[in-house]
Design a protein around this motif. Structure first.
Motif, PDB file in Angstrom:
ATOM      1  N   ASP B 276       0.894  -1.140  -0.189  1.00  0.00           N
ATOM      2  CA  ASP B 276       0.156  -0.080   0.009  1.00  0.00           C
ATOM      3  C   ASP B 276       0.947   1.309   0.057  1.00  0.00           C
ATOM      4  O   ASP B 276       0.750   2.114   0.794  1.00  0.00           O
ATOM      5  CB  ASP B 276      -0.957   0.158   1.323  1.00  0.00           C
ATOM      6  CG  ASP B 276      -1.967   1.089   0.993  1.00  0.00           C
ATOM      7  OD1 ASP B 276      -2.299   1.601  -0.008  1.00  0.00           O
ATOM      8  OD2 ASP B 276      -2.539   1.369   2.033  1.00  0.00           O
ATOM      9  N   THR B 277       1.668   1.308  -1.031  1.00  0.00           N
ATOM     10  CA  THR B 277       2.660   2.641  -1.047  1.00  0.00           C
ATOM     11  C   THR B 277       1.964   3.439  -2.131  1.00  0.00           C
ATOM     12  O   THR B 277       1.280   3.117  -2.887  1.00  0.00           O
ATOM     13  CB  THR B 277       3.845   1.995  -1.396  1.00  0.00           C
ATOM     14  OG1 THR B 277       4.843   3.243  -1.827  1.00  0.00           O
ATOM     15  CG2 THR B 277       4.035   1.197  -2.621  1.00  0.00           C
ATOM     16  N   THR B 278       2.255   4.765  -1.791  1.00  0.00           N
ATOM     17  CA  THR B 278       1.987   5.766  -2.668  1.00  0.00           C
ATOM     18  C   THR B 278       3.365   6.510  -3.686  1.00  0.00           C
ATOM     19  O   THR B 278       4.232   6.572  -2.931  1.00  0.00           O
ATOM     20  CB  THR B 278       1.290   7.108  -1.876  1.00  0.00           C
ATOM     21  OG1 THR B 278       0.646   6.618  -0.863  1.00  0.00           O
ATOM     22  CG2 THR B 278       0.560   7.768  -2.922  1.00  0.00           C
ATOM     23  N   MET B 279       3.069   6.322  -4.876  1.00  0.00           N
ATOM     24  CA  MET B 279       4.484   6.478  -5.618  1.00  0.00           C
ATOM     25  C   MET B 279       4.763   7.893  -5.480  1.00  0.00           C
ATOM     26  O   MET B 279       5.912   8.243  -5.389  1.00  0.00           O
ATOM     27  CB  MET B 279       4.232   6.397  -7.168  1.00  0.00           C
ATOM     28  CG  MET B 279       4.391   4.773  -7.347  1.00  0.00           C
ATOM     29  SD  MET B 279       5.839   4.049  -6.652  1.00  0.00           S
ATOM     30  CE  MET B 279       5.366   2.456  -6.284  1.00  0.00           C
ATOM     31  N   GLY B 280       3.859   8.604  -4.931  1.00  0.00           N
ATOM     32  CA  GLY B 280       4.218  10.271  -4.817  1.00  0.00           C
ATOM     33  C   GLY B 280       5.037  10.396  -3.669  1.00  0.00           C
ATOM     34  O   GLY B 280       6.100  11.258  -3.681  1.00  0.00           O
ATOM     35  N   GLU B 281       5.046   9.487  -2.564  1.00  0.00           N
ATOM     36  CA  GLU B 281       6.020   9.376  -1.527  1.00  0.00           C
ATOM     37  C   GLU B 281       7.266   8.766  -1.850  1.00  0.00           C
ATOM     38  O   GLU B 281       8.431   9.275  -1.375  1.00  0.00           O
ATOM     39  CB  GLU B 281       5.309   8.518  -0.615  1.00  0.00           C
ATOM     40  CG  GLU B 281       4.268   9.283   0.556  1.00  0.00           C
ATOM     41  CD  GLU B 281       3.965   8.400   1.785  1.00  0.00           C
ATOM     42  OE1 GLU B 281       4.081   8.810   2.712  1.00  0.00           O
ATOM     43  OE2 GLU B 281       3.542   7.242   1.367  1.00  0.00           O
ATOM     44  N   VAL B 282       7.399   8.117  -2.725  1.00  0.00           N
ATOM     45  CA  VAL B 282       8.560   7.401  -3.023  1.00  0.00           C
ATOM     46  C   VAL B 282       9.585   8.348  -4.259  1.00  0.00           C
ATOM     47  O   VAL B 282      10.880   8.053  -4.069  1.00  0.00           O
ATOM     48  CB  VAL B 282       8.165   6.145  -3.877  1.00  0.00           C
ATOM     49  CG1 VAL B 282       9.739   5.253  -4.282  1.00  0.00           C
ATOM     50  CG2 VAL B 282       7.562   5.143  -3.207  1.00  0.00           C
ATOM     51  N   ASP B 283       8.868   9.131  -5.017  1.00  0.00           N
ATOM     52  CA  ASP B 283       9.469   9.876  -5.863  1.00  0.00           C
ATOM     53  C   ASP B 283      10.226  11.122  -4.997  1.00  0.00           C
ATOM     54  O   ASP B 283       9.459  12.070  -4.818  1.00  0.00           O
ATOM     55  CB  ASP B 283       8.567  10.550  -6.959  1.00  0.00           C
ATOM     56  CG  ASP B 283       9.254  11.372  -7.831  1.00  0.00           C
ATOM     57  OD1 ASP B 283      10.443  11.194  -7.982  1.00  0.00           O
ATOM     58  OD2 ASP B 283       8.425  12.208  -8.457  1.00  0.00           O
TER      59      ASP B 283
END
Lengths: 196, 284
Positions: B276-283
């Motif tokens: 349940d990850t959000t790619m906005g946080e990963v970038d």
């Protein structure tokens, strides 16, 4: 029994499927199908069953009073006087720094006048946080609720100049009905600052 | 800075935070089944409830996603009576029913069970070593929740359990989230009973420029996806000297390799969905 779990899941899907048609049939011949004032009856949490989407260009939901899209400036529709005194607090608190103000000068005395000559908001940079409306000491800048802002060109349509930002206070009270009493003190303060 | 928010503001904050958790976990069930191939049906069922919760956010704060509602020492504005009546309906009647429905749809489904049980196992020691937090860590059997371990706000007043899993596979992560929805609803019910009917919502004057004394601080909250931490170093000026966000999605994504090595490619997709990850946080 193998397959029972899938059958139970399918039962849920079937209920939703039937609900959709019951809801549609209920509102098929109602006169308020496309009227926004009655839409909440169908959309509100208590009646929301089945499909509760709206058919957008024809049906529009009434907006919440606090909804914030883009700022606009308020002027008195009776006297035409602007509330803004160009104090610059909105430009200071703006997190993405999208407000530019040029303060006016009195042509005779050459002293700064509490009125903006230019007031520009770049709608492509604005992030609709609402800080400008929250911290304006004169209640001169408010958040609009117009969400239909499609445009072809940035410089002519989305960099909003003062003439595009100015809206009458009747419009402001129409979209913010509870604001009228709360603002009386601040408006008086604005007028005092202008007449000084 | 030593500002203590008023009682009513504290309760409003908890209500907003827990509604976000319910919304996120329901949408997670939709996304997970999307990953498994149940295209968009459970997803849309979850999004109906999410829509009703987002309507509440819009009424209170003015925006659906970027609420910008909390301030130093309180919240922006008080909630209306209509907000409270809608919230009561959602918390007492609608959301418990819909959580049961979501569970009926997914939990016993044989396809979901075969696809997810024993897939993407994360051992407790690995989870701790990789710095995982939130439901991902709890599904591995580690009983750690910032709301219990280091209570912030007024979380110490509420009676709720920390839901943990046993095996640390994808199915357990789903069960932990369903359990957390129920615990969140329990907190919301207690909130509605204890909340003062009216009162102040802001301590002191609203300020747009906080005078922060020189020094450093780390604050952490239990976000729906894990531990969300903010580290600020101040040199006494209005702007922070250094600012770091411990983004949950970024750190939880680091566990993907450990979970998916040795498995099938199709399982890697489900494993990624279960973090349940959000790619906005990963970038970043």
């Amino acid at each position: 029994m193998y397959g029972l779990g899938i059958a139970k899941g399918m039962w849920v899907t079937l209920q939703h499927f039937v609900d959709t048609y019951i809801q549609d049939a209920q509102y098929l011949f109602r006169s308020h199908k496309y009227r926004s004032s009655k839409l909440l009856e169908r959309q509100g949490p208590k009646n929301a069953r089945g499909l509760f989407t709206v058919e957008y260009p024809f049906e529009k939901l009434p907006m919440a009073e606090n909804l914030r899209i883009l700022p606009f400036l308020v002027y008195n529709s009776g006297t035409g006087q602007e509330r803004c005194t160009s104090c610059g607090i909105c430009a200071k608190v703006c997190p993405p720094q999208c407000i530019w103000i040029v303060r006016g000068t009195d042509p005779e005395t050459k002293r700064p006048k509490p009125e903006p000559v230019e007031f520009t908001i770049d709608a492509t940079i604005c992030m609709s946080c609402g800080y400008c409306a929250e911290f304006c000491p004169f209640d001169a800048i408010k958040m609009d609720q117009n969400y239909e802002m499609g445009a072809y060109d940035r410089w002519s349509d989305l960099v909003l100049t003062k003439d595009k930002l100015m809206k009458p206070d009747t419009y402001h009270y129409q979209i913010h009905p509870s604001a009228k009493e709360a603002e009386a003190a601040n408006i008086a303060k604005s007028e005092r600052a202008k007449n000084r | 800075m030593g500002i203590k928010p008023p009682e009513r503001a504290e309760y409003i904050r908890i209500i907003m935070a827990e509604l976000t958790r319910v919304m996120n976990h329901l949408a997670f069930c939709g996304f997970l089944t999307n990953e498994m191939g149940a295209f968009f049906t459970p997803f849309i069922y979850a999004f109906e409830e999410r829509e009703l919760i987002l309507d509440l956010f819009e009424m209170a704060s003015g925006s659906r996603m970027m609420c910008n509602y909390f301030r130093f020492g309180g919240v922006v504005r008080d909630v209306s009576d209509e907000f409270m009546s809608r919230l009561k309906y959602l918390v007492y009647e609608r959301l418990p029913k819909k959580t049961d429905e979501m569970e009926q749809l997914i939990t016993t489904n044989e396809i979901v069970r075969t696809r997810s049980i024993g897939v993407g196992v994360l051992k407790p020691q690995d989870a701790i070593a990789l710095g995982a937090a939130g439901p991902l860590l709890r599904a591995s059997g580690v009983k750690y929740d910032v709301r219990k371990a280091d209570p912030y706000g007024i979380y110490d007043r509420f009676d709720f359990d920390v839901v943990t899993g046993k095996n640390g596979d994808v199915y357990d992560r789903y069960l932990v989230r369903i359990g957390e929805i129920r615990q969140s609803l329990k907190i919301l019910r207690q909130c509605l009973e204890q909340m003062p009917a009216s009162g102040e919502i802001q301590t002191g004057k609203k300020q747009y420029q906080a005078r922060v004394p020189a020094g450093q601080a780390y604050g952490r909250v239990e976000a729906p996806k894990g531990e969300l931490g903010f580290y600020v170093v101040s040199d006494g000026s209005p702007n922070p000297y250094r600012y770091h966000v411990r983004a949950t999605g970024f750190i939880n994504l680091g566990t993907l390799e450990t979970m998916s090595v040795g498995g099938k490619i199709a399982d890697a997709i489900i494993t990624l969905g279960s973090i349940d990850t959000t790619m906005g946080e990963v970038d970043r």
